[in-house]
Design a protein around this motif. Structure first.
Motif, PDB file in Angstrom:
ATOM      1  N   ALA A 299       3.903  78.532  17.725  1.00 20.18           N
ATOM      2  CA  ALA A 299       4.329  77.434  17.008  1.00 20.18           C
ATOM      3  C   ALA A 299       5.642  76.571  17.442  1.00 20.18           C
TER       4      ALA A 299
ATOM      5  N   THR B 271       1.231  75.818   5.853  1.00 23.65           N
ATOM      6  CA  THR B 271       1.906  75.837   6.969  1.00 23.65           C
ATOM      7  C   THR B 271       0.948  75.410   8.064  1.00 23.65           C
ATOM      8  N   ASP B 272       1.362  75.566   9.379  1.00 24.21           N
ATOM      9  CA  ASP B 272       0.333  75.122  10.605  1.00 24.21           C
ATOM     10  C   ASP B 272      -0.072  76.469  10.897  1.00 24.21           C
TER      11      ASP B 272
ATOM     12  N   HIS C  72       5.196  72.447  18.693  1.00 23.91           N
ATOM     13  CA  HIS C  72       5.784  71.646  17.342  1.00 23.91           C
ATOM     14  C   HIS C  72       4.981  71.960  16.138  1.00 23.91           C
ATOM     15  N   CYS C  73       4.866  73.247  15.630  1.00 20.37           N
ATOM     16  CA  CYS C  73       4.001  73.353  14.362  1.00 20.37           C
ATOM     17  C   CYS C  73       4.952  74.335  13.653  1.00 20.37           C
ATOM     18  N   GLN C  74       4.531  74.343  12.311  1.00 18.35           N
ATOM     19  CA  GLN C  74       5.369  75.273  11.311  1.00 18.35           C
ATOM     20  C   GLN C  74       4.749  76.556  11.466  1.00 18.35           C
TER      21      GLN C  74
ATOM     22  N   LEU D 188      -0.795  67.707  18.141  1.00 21.66           N
ATOM     23  CA  LEU D 188      -1.942  68.558  18.335  1.00 21.66           C
ATOM     24  C   LEU D 188      -3.394  68.153  18.167  1.00 21.66           C
ATOM     25  N   GLN D 189      -3.460  67.553  17.130  1.00 18.65           N
ATOM     26  CA  GLN D 189      -4.713  66.833  16.911  1.00 18.65           C
ATOM     27  C   GLN D 189      -5.416  66.166  17.935  1.00 18.65           C
TER      28      GLN D 189
ATOM     29  N   ASN E 241      -3.702  71.389  11.027  1.00 12.89           N
ATOM     30  CA  ASN E 241      -3.458  72.329  12.072  1.00 12.89           C
ATOM     31  C   ASN E 241      -3.390  73.708  11.677  1.00 12.89           C
TER      32      ASN E 241
ATOM     33  N   SER F  15      -2.845  71.965   5.994  1.00  5.58           N
ATOM     34  CA  SER F  15      -2.375  71.251   7.133  1.00  5.58           C
ATOM     35  C   SER F  15      -3.590  71.080   8.196  1.00  5.58           C
TER      36      SER F  15
ATOM     37  N   PRO G 238       5.382  65.696  16.973  1.00 12.28           N
ATOM     38  CA  PRO G 238       4.946  65.731  15.665  1.00 12.28           C
ATOM     39  C   PRO G 238       3.291  65.194  15.598  1.00 12.28           C
ATOM     40  N   ASN G 239       2.515  66.100  15.198  1.00 16.27           N
ATOM     41  CA  ASN G 239       0.888  65.521  14.773  1.00 16.27           C
ATOM     42  C   ASN G 239       0.181  65.237  16.020  1.00 16.27           C
TER      43      ASN G 239
END
Length: 321
Positions: free
Chosen positions: A61, A104-105, A65-67, A215-216, A144, A142, A212-213
């Motif tokens: 995580a 969460t992610d 950069h994920c929750q 990963l997609q 993710n 999310s 942020p974002n």
């Protein structure tokens, strides 16, 4: 190789380097976890206590950069403890949603087999639909959202084993073994020097490799990985062979075919290739298929294992050139 492919390959290489600051050894485990994330799927993690299952997910995580959130599954855990609940606000005279840990992610579902079936089902619905329904209102999770569910392979007392249909929701099973002697020695020395993996992560020495974002965007890059038609047919033959094998009571379904295909693509990406090889498929057959297959009791009594059945199928299925 085009500039975009070079960029995501560099990103994956940096991600592995950051993870290695915390996770000592366990290269295959890290790769399998990254495959689950890159394909937008979920993973079942099996290992004895103390092999850094929680630390692995926390580190992933931080690097991506994920929750991160964690649920300790217990026999008295209720579905609302996972999804959240509406609480009446006296000041506003209205109900307010208190979101549960699924918002969460990356979610670590620790010892998922300790909760009753109703609670497990609440999480599995969230995994499948990436949405939860609370008081007849549906809330999106999310994009993710990824679940790493752990099981202890030794303690079965007071557990509720996951039904076969629910295990099928996990793309692969990651067997997390104890580290080798040299790796455990390194861990001991680092702890004496104040460089224990937990301290490294807590001090913020692990840096995110994605914004942020992003990963997609990395997941979308997986679609550029080429899989030849003959390899798709080979992969399909492997999965279908599990349905006809005399030692198996239940073979793998079509979801296993999709999972093996997705995992093979991610494996190629982690190897720095833009094409899948037969070795990618063979290497992932065990993690993808093992938890989906059920042995017939008479073969289980004889000492045959699911792993051996998969190895026989791999040997007997012709590999395309």
């Amino acid at each position: 190789m085009n500039p975009n492919e070079l960029a995501w390959q560099e990103t994956l290489a940096r991600a592995r380097a950051e993870i290695q600051k915390v996770i000592i050894g366990q290269e295959q485990v890290v790769d399998l976890a990254l495959m689950a994330i890159l394909t937008g799927q979920h993973a079942l993690v099996e290992g004895v206590p103390g092999v850094a299952k929680t630390l692995l997910v926390r580190t992933l995580a931080a690097v991506l950069h994920c929750q991160f959130a964690r649920i300790q599954f217990t026999p008295d855990l209720m579905p609302s403890d996972i999804t959240g609940t509406n609480v009446f606000n006296l000041q506003r005279n209205e109900f307010t949603l208190i979101k549960g840990p699924v918002f969460t992610d990356f979610l670590l579902a620790d010892e998922i087999n300790r909760a009753p079936a109703k609670t497990q089902a609440a999480l599995l619905q969230a995994m499948q639909e990436r949405a939860v329904t609370i008081d007849r209102e549906t809330h999106a999770l999310s994009p993710n959202f990824t679940v790493f569910a752990t099981q202890n392979p030794i303690e079965y007392e007071g557990t509720y084993p996951l039904p076969e249909a629910q295990k099928d929701r996990f793309m692969l099973k990651i067997n997390m073994a104890c580290p080798g002697r040299e790796e455990e020695l390194t861990l001991a020395r680092r702890m004496l020097q104040g460089e224990a993996p937990e301290n490294v992560l807590a001090r913020g020495e692990v840096h995110p490799v994605l914004g942020p974002n992003e990963l997609q965007r990395l997941r979308a890059a997986m679609e550029a990985i080429t899989v030849r038609d003959e390899l798709v047919a080979y992969l399909l033959d492997l999965v279908r062979a599990t349905r006809e094998h005399e030692a198996l009571l239940a073979g793998a379904g079509p979801r296993a075919t999709q999972s093996l295909l997705l995992a093979s693509r991610a494996s190629a990406a982690l190897a720095g290739r833009d094409f899948v090889t037969p070795d990618d498929i063979k290497a992932l057959a065990l993690p993808v298929l093992e938890h989906r297959l059920v042995l017939r009791p008479e073969f289980e009594i004889e000492g045959l294992t699911v792993r051996e059945v998969i190895e026989r199928i791999l040997q007997e299925t012709p590999v395309p050139r």
